[in-house]
Design an enzyme around this catalytic site. Structure first.
Site, mmCIF file in Angstrom:
data_model
loop_
_atom_site.group_PDB
_atom_site.id
_atom_site.type_symbol
_atom_site.label_atom_id
_atom_site.label_comp_id
_atom_site.label_asym_id
_atom_site.label_seq_id
_atom_site.Cartn_x
_atom_site.Cartn_y
_atom_site.Cartn_z
ATOM 1 N N CYS A 134 -3.575 -12.694 -4.345
ATOM 2 C CA CYS A 134 -3.788 -13.972 -3.688
ATOM 3 C C CYS A 134 -2.442 -14.645 -3.411
ATOM 4 O O CYS A 134 -1.471 -14.422 -4.119
ATOM 5 C CB CYS A 134 -4.648 -14.950 -4.480
ATOM 6 S SG CYS A 134 -6.225 -14.289 -5.022
ATOM 7 N N ARG A 182 -0.826 -10.247 0.067
ATOM 8 C CA ARG A 182 -1.202 -10.436 -1.329
ATOM 9 C C ARG A 182 -2.720 -10.507 -1.519
ATOM 10 O O ARG A 182 -3.221 -10.443 -2.643
ATOM 11 C CB ARG A 182 -0.591 -11.733 -1.869
ATOM 12 C CG ARG A 182 0.915 -11.747 -1.854
ATOM 13 C CD ARG A 182 1.433 -13.079 -2.347
ATOM 14 N NE ARG A 182 1.122 -13.289 -3.739
ATOM 15 C CZ ARG A 182 1.906 -12.933 -4.748
ATOM 16 N NH1 ARG A 182 3.069 -12.365 -4.513
ATOM 17 N NH2 ARG A 182 1.550 -13.141 -5.977
ATOM 18 N N TRP A 212 -7.907 -12.623 -2.664
ATOM 19 C CA TRP A 212 -8.423 -11.284 -2.965
ATOM 20 C C TRP A 212 -9.468 -11.491 -4.052
ATOM 21 O O TRP A 212 -9.139 -11.890 -5.168
ATOM 22 C CB TRP A 212 -7.287 -10.381 -3.447
ATOM 23 C CG TRP A 212 -7.688 -8.960 -3.650
ATOM 24 C CD1 TRP A 212 -7.728 -7.969 -2.707
ATOM 25 C CD2 TRP A 212 -8.082 -8.339 -4.877
ATOM 26 N NE1 TRP A 212 -8.120 -6.785 -3.270
ATOM 27 C CE2 TRP A 212 -8.346 -6.977 -4.600
ATOM 28 C CE3 TRP A 212 -8.240 -8.803 -6.188
ATOM 29 C CZ2 TRP A 212 -8.757 -6.083 -5.569
ATOM 30 C CZ3 TRP A 212 -8.656 -7.898 -7.152
ATOM 31 C CH2 TRP A 212 -8.912 -6.555 -6.848
ATOM 32 N N ASN A 225 -4.207 -18.694 -8.251
ATOM 33 C CA ASN A 225 -4.107 -17.235 -8.409
ATOM 34 C C ASN A 225 -4.253 -16.947 -9.889
ATOM 35 O O ASN A 225 -3.669 -17.662 -10.710
ATOM 36 C CB ASN A 225 -2.730 -16.719 -7.986
ATOM 37 C CG ASN A 225 -2.453 -16.935 -6.520
ATOM 38 O OD1 ASN A 225 -3.353 -17.239 -5.757
ATOM 39 N ND2 ASN A 225 -1.193 -16.775 -6.134
ATOM 40 N N GLY A 226 -4.956 -15.874 -10.226
ATOM 41 C CA GLY A 226 -5.092 -15.512 -11.638
ATOM 42 C C GLY A 226 -6.545 -15.538 -12.063
ATOM 43 O O GLY A 226 -7.451 -15.493 -11.234
ATOM 44 N N GLU A 285 1.152 11.608 -5.340
ATOM 45 C CA GLU A 285 1.538 10.449 -4.546
ATOM 46 C C GLU A 285 1.138 10.645 -3.076
ATOM 47 O O GLU A 285 0.704 9.698 -2.416
ATOM 48 C CB GLU A 285 3.050 10.203 -4.684
ATOM 49 C CG GLU A 285 3.641 9.174 -3.750
ATOM 50 C CD GLU A 285 3.046 7.765 -3.902
ATOM 51 O OE1 GLU A 285 2.279 7.512 -4.836
ATOM 52 O OE2 GLU A 285 3.349 6.912 -3.038
ATOM 53 N N LYS A 306 -1.320 8.079 -1.105
ATOM 54 C CA LYS A 306 -0.929 7.372 0.122
ATOM 55 C C LYS A 306 -1.977 7.595 1.200
ATOM 56 O O LYS A 306 -2.368 6.672 1.906
ATOM 57 C CB LYS A 306 0.440 7.880 0.566
ATOM 58 C CG LYS A 306 1.327 6.882 1.182
ATOM 59 C CD LYS A 306 2.178 6.061 0.229
ATOM 60 C CE LYS A 306 1.421 5.293 -0.810
ATOM 61 N NZ LYS A 306 2.242 4.725 -1.845
ATOM 62 N N GLU A 353 -5.290 5.734 0.411
ATOM 63 C CA GLU A 353 -5.084 4.285 0.374
ATOM 64 C C GLU A 353 -5.094 3.660 1.773
ATOM 65 O O GLU A 353 -5.691 2.606 1.987
ATOM 66 C CB GLU A 353 -3.728 4.036 -0.304
ATOM 67 C CG GLU A 353 -3.405 2.627 -0.649
ATOM 68 C CD GLU A 353 -2.069 2.519 -1.391
ATOM 69 O OE1 GLU A 353 -1.275 3.475 -1.371
ATOM 70 O OE2 GLU A 353 -1.828 1.460 -1.982
ATOM 71 N N HIS A 366 -8.836 27.670 -11.037
ATOM 72 C CA HIS A 366 -9.686 27.360 -12.200
ATOM 73 C C HIS A 366 -10.820 26.411 -11.821
ATOM 74 O O HIS A 366 -11.418 25.799 -12.705
ATOM 75 C CB HIS A 366 -8.835 26.774 -13.327
ATOM 76 C CG HIS A 366 -7.828 27.736 -13.868
ATOM 77 N ND1 HIS A 366 -8.178 28.861 -14.566
ATOM 78 C CD2 HIS A 366 -6.477 27.777 -13.762
ATOM 79 C CE1 HIS A 366 -7.098 29.548 -14.892
ATOM 80 N NE2 HIS A 366 -6.049 28.907 -14.406
ATOM 81 N N LYS A 383 -1.467 -6.280 -2.429
ATOM 82 C CA LYS A 383 -0.162 -5.724 -2.776
ATOM 83 C C LYS A 383 0.090 -5.694 -4.278
ATOM 84 O O LYS A 383 0.532 -4.696 -4.820
ATOM 85 C CB LYS A 383 0.932 -6.533 -2.064
ATOM 86 C CG LYS A 383 2.342 -6.020 -2.306
ATOM 87 C CD LYS A 383 2.543 -4.634 -1.715
ATOM 88 C CE LYS A 383 3.945 -4.103 -1.909
ATOM 89 N NZ LYS A 383 3.996 -2.650 -1.666
HETATM 90 C C1 AGP Z 1 0.939 1.849 -3.983
HETATM 91 O O1 AGP Z 1 0.909 2.327 -2.685
HETATM 92 C C2 AGP Z 1 -0.225 1.046 -4.373
HETATM 93 N N1 AGP Z 1 -0.418 -0.079 -3.523
HETATM 94 C C3 AGP Z 1 -0.383 0.730 -5.840
HETATM 95 O O2 AGP Z 1 -0.765 1.919 -6.475
HETATM 96 C C4 AGP Z 1 0.841 0.138 -6.590
HETATM 97 O O3 AGP Z 1 1.848 1.093 -6.666
HETATM 98 C C5 AGP Z 1 0.391 -0.316 -7.985
HETATM 99 O O4 AGP Z 1 -0.610 -1.284 -7.880
HETATM 100 C C6 AGP Z 1 1.542 -0.827 -8.826
HETATM 101 O O5 AGP Z 1 2.181 -1.916 -8.222
HETATM 102 P P1 AGP Z 1 3.558 -2.438 -8.768
HETATM 103 O O6 AGP Z 1 4.574 -1.352 -8.520
HETATM 104 O O7 AGP Z 1 3.854 -3.673 -7.976
HETATM 105 O O8 AGP Z 1 3.407 -2.693 -10.223
#
Ligand code: AGP
Length: 608
Positions: free
Chosen positions: A2, A27, A74, A100-101, A483, A487, A490, A506, A603
């Site tokens: 947020c 955010r 969010w 936020n929180g 990774e 990506k 995501e 396996h 984010k």
């Molecule tokens: C990465 O592409 C993601 N958006 C997510 O996995 C991110 O890396 C994770 O939430 C950790 O975020 P941070 O590095 O800000 O702690």
């Protein structure tokens, strides 16, 4: 999670609030709202389910006020809806709050407030704050006192901004676990969750500490603690250029950030390589050589891509320093009553420095007496402050939800840590020089990969329609596969699964078909033959193969190949990952996805 903005000054607040929210939209982006108070009295509120652009369209021209707060959400408590969007008001519509929180005791507070007559109009935890502050805002009570008294009853995390129709000459903000930054202008003040919303208006900022509040007026601010002690905060200057927060001519932040990697890697390396002693200088670790020699294990903690970068980091530390190292999701670690050992070094990884699970893991280690270093991008963030030392990435602001340049810089930071540890242990000067030279060559090698973006776009268009994709790699290649799969899923929403290449037979080999292509990491290292054998097994089952390799495999083993320049074996994973970023990006574009703001995500995840 947020975004919060606020303005107080001689101008109309609404244009800043809307622009600031658009900047903070990464955010959280399922609903948005603004509230303003002005000379005519009362608070005006507009809030909508949807994006900031939908909010801007819903705000009428007469929606003006010289004091205002805004929020992009969010969802955590309650679905995305107009009613659940912030700001939230009390019954009398005197107090407006953005938050936020998480308020952990919201249910209990809600029951008490409702019994006293509060009428709740949303399912959010935040709404209790509006009613609670209003309950303390009796005749003659300053807003800051009402906020302080209300927060004394709250258990949880928050960054808040509060507007009072009866005291429109001020905004009160507070921070506990969720960032709040004040921006100092000329007879005007700004507030935001991060500086990206402020840099067009001012470079002078004050980051509130946890447990700190501020009363913000057009001509300045006063900071104080939850127990009313005044604090003294000196402004700092934001040193990133304004265009770091723009797409800079690229179609998306993600593409810009992928292309920024030669520069961001140079900054991560900047001033840290020592060619004379073939090592790395990392002053921020706050550990001397004697203390480092006593470390018997390294445990790396992070979430999502930060965890996968930690897996690459663990391999680098084991290989170069011969210290057993392991990466674990911080989100799991914190819940399993971990054994904390005196001779283990804990390293927390986070781009944002705000991820709640990672922060909680750091706090758990420290509570049990462990030593934690941070590998963090955001200077002064909660995780950076909580750690005993560490290194900043200096990758620059990362706006797109999917992490790319911060991921790469994290792996570079781990290479520096591994080199530094290694040279204190048994890494020879010759091997140290080999790694130093390879690190220096990385920016140009990344440029070579980026030059293939158009060709990778064609491959992405061909593979994007698949029902899913398998990513495989052996040993150093496995975190790359993880990774790469992360990506792709995501941002393109294509199902992707990562497997160690050695494990394919396996079980998951049963999935292989022409509809489930495989992206295979095939570095030219000691495991090349094994990897080529795996490609043969996939082709024998009519699987399609896209190899990411140093040398093109025979045509019978791979349908397509992306060639990557060779580094030293320990650093090869870093370069093998770059084409996978481009593959995911171009697949997402080909499928018409919202690349920078993928569905359901945000984010930084500042909630549990
Ligand atoms: C990465 O592409 C993601 N958006 C997510 O996995 C991110 O890396 C994770 O939430 C950790 O975020 P941070 O590095 O800000 O702690």
């Amino acid at each position: 999670m947020c975004g919060i903005v606020a303005y107080i000054g001689p101008k109309d607040a609404t244009p800043f609030l809307l622009e600031g929210l658009a900047r903070l939209e990464y955010r959280g982006y399922d609903s948005a709202g603004v509230a303003v108070a002005g000379r005519t009295g009362g608070i005006k509120v507009r809030k909508v389910k949807g994006r900031v652009a939908d909010l801007a369209a819903a705000v009428p021209a007469r929606f003006k006020g010289s004091t205002g707060i805004g929020h992009t959400r969010w969802a955590t408590h309650g679905v995305p809806s107009d009613a659940n969007a912030h700001p939230h008001l009390d019954n009398a519509e005197r107090i407006a709050v953005v938050h936020n929180g998480i308020i952990e005791n919201a249910d209990e507070l809600r029951a008490k407030l409702a019994a006293d007559g509060a009428v709740f109009r949303s399912e959010t935890d935040t709404e209790v704050l509006g009613h609670l502050i209003a309950a303390h805002a009796a005749e003659g009570v300053e807003l800051e006192e009402a906020v302080r008294a209300a927060l004394g009853k709250v258990v949880g995390t928050y960054g808040i901004a509060v507007l009072d129709a009866e005291q429109p000459d001020r905004i009160v903000v507070a921070r506990n676990g969720s960032p709040i930054v004040l921006g100092l202008g000329e007879k005007e003040m700004f507030v935001a969750s991060d500086v990206s919303a402020l840099v067009r208006y001012t470079r002078q900022v004050v980051h509130l500490e946890d447990g700190e509040l501020a009363t913000v007026r057009a001509d300045g601010f006063r900071t104080f603690t939850e127990d009313a002690r005044t604090t003294h905060r000196q402004p700092s200057t934001v040193d990133w250029e304004i265009d770091s927060y723009d797409t800079g001519g690229y179609e998306h932040f993600l593409l810009k950030e992928i292309h920024e990697q030669p520069g961001s890697v140079e900054r991560t390396l900047g001033g840290r390589l020592d060619e004379r002693f073939a090592t790395a200088h990392l002053g921020g670790l706050n550990l001397d050589a004697r203390e480092l020699r006593e470390i018997r294990r390294v445990k790396i903690l992070g979430c999502g891509s930060a965890y996968y970068a930690g897996e690459m980091g663990a391999q680098l530390i084991e290989e170069l320093a011969r210290i057993p190292a392991h990466s674990e999701p911080a989100s799991e670690f914190r819940y399993r009553n971990p054994v904390i050992e005196a001779d283990t070094l804990y390293i927390a990884v986070s781009q944002s420095g705000e991820t709640y699970d990672t922060l909680a893991a750091v706090q758990e280690v420290k509570r049990k007496g462990g030593r934690v270093l941070g590998v963090v991008n955001t200077v002064g963030s909660a995780i950076a402050r909580e750690c005993d030392g560490g290194i900043y990435l200096h990758a620059g602001p990362e706006i797109s939800v999917a992490s790319t340049k911060a991921f790469t810089s994290t792996v570079v930071a781990f290479a520096l840590i591994a080199l530094h540890f290694g040279r204190i242990h048994d890494l020879s000067p010759a091997d140290g020089r080999r790694i130093v030279s390879a690190l220096k060559a990385l920016p140009d090698q990344i440029r070579e990969v980026l030059a293939q973006s158009d060709a990778i776009a064609e491959l992405a268009a061909e593979y994007a329609g698949s029902e899913g994709m398998m990513f495989i790699g052996r040993v150093r290649g496995y975190p790359v596969a993880r990774e790469g799969a992360q990506k792709l899923k995501e941002i393109s929403y294509v199902h992707a699964e990562a497997y160690p290449a050695s494990e394919l037979k396996h079980g998951p080999l049963a999935l292989i078909s022409p509809e489930l292509p495989t992206v295979a990491l095939v570095p030219d290292d000691e495991l090349l033959d094994k990897n080529l054998t795996t490609l043969g097994e996939i082709k024998a089952r009519s699987g399609r193969v896209l190899a990411v390799a140093h040398r093109r495999p025979e045509a019978k083993l791979a349908d397509h190949c992306i060639l990557v320049p060779k580094s030293e074996p320990e650093l090869d994973p870093l370069l093998l990952n770059i084409p996978l970023q481009l593959l995911a990006y171009h697949a997402a574009v080909a499928l018409g996805r919202d690349v920078d703001k993928p569905r359901n995500l945000a984010k930084s995840v500042t909630v549990e």
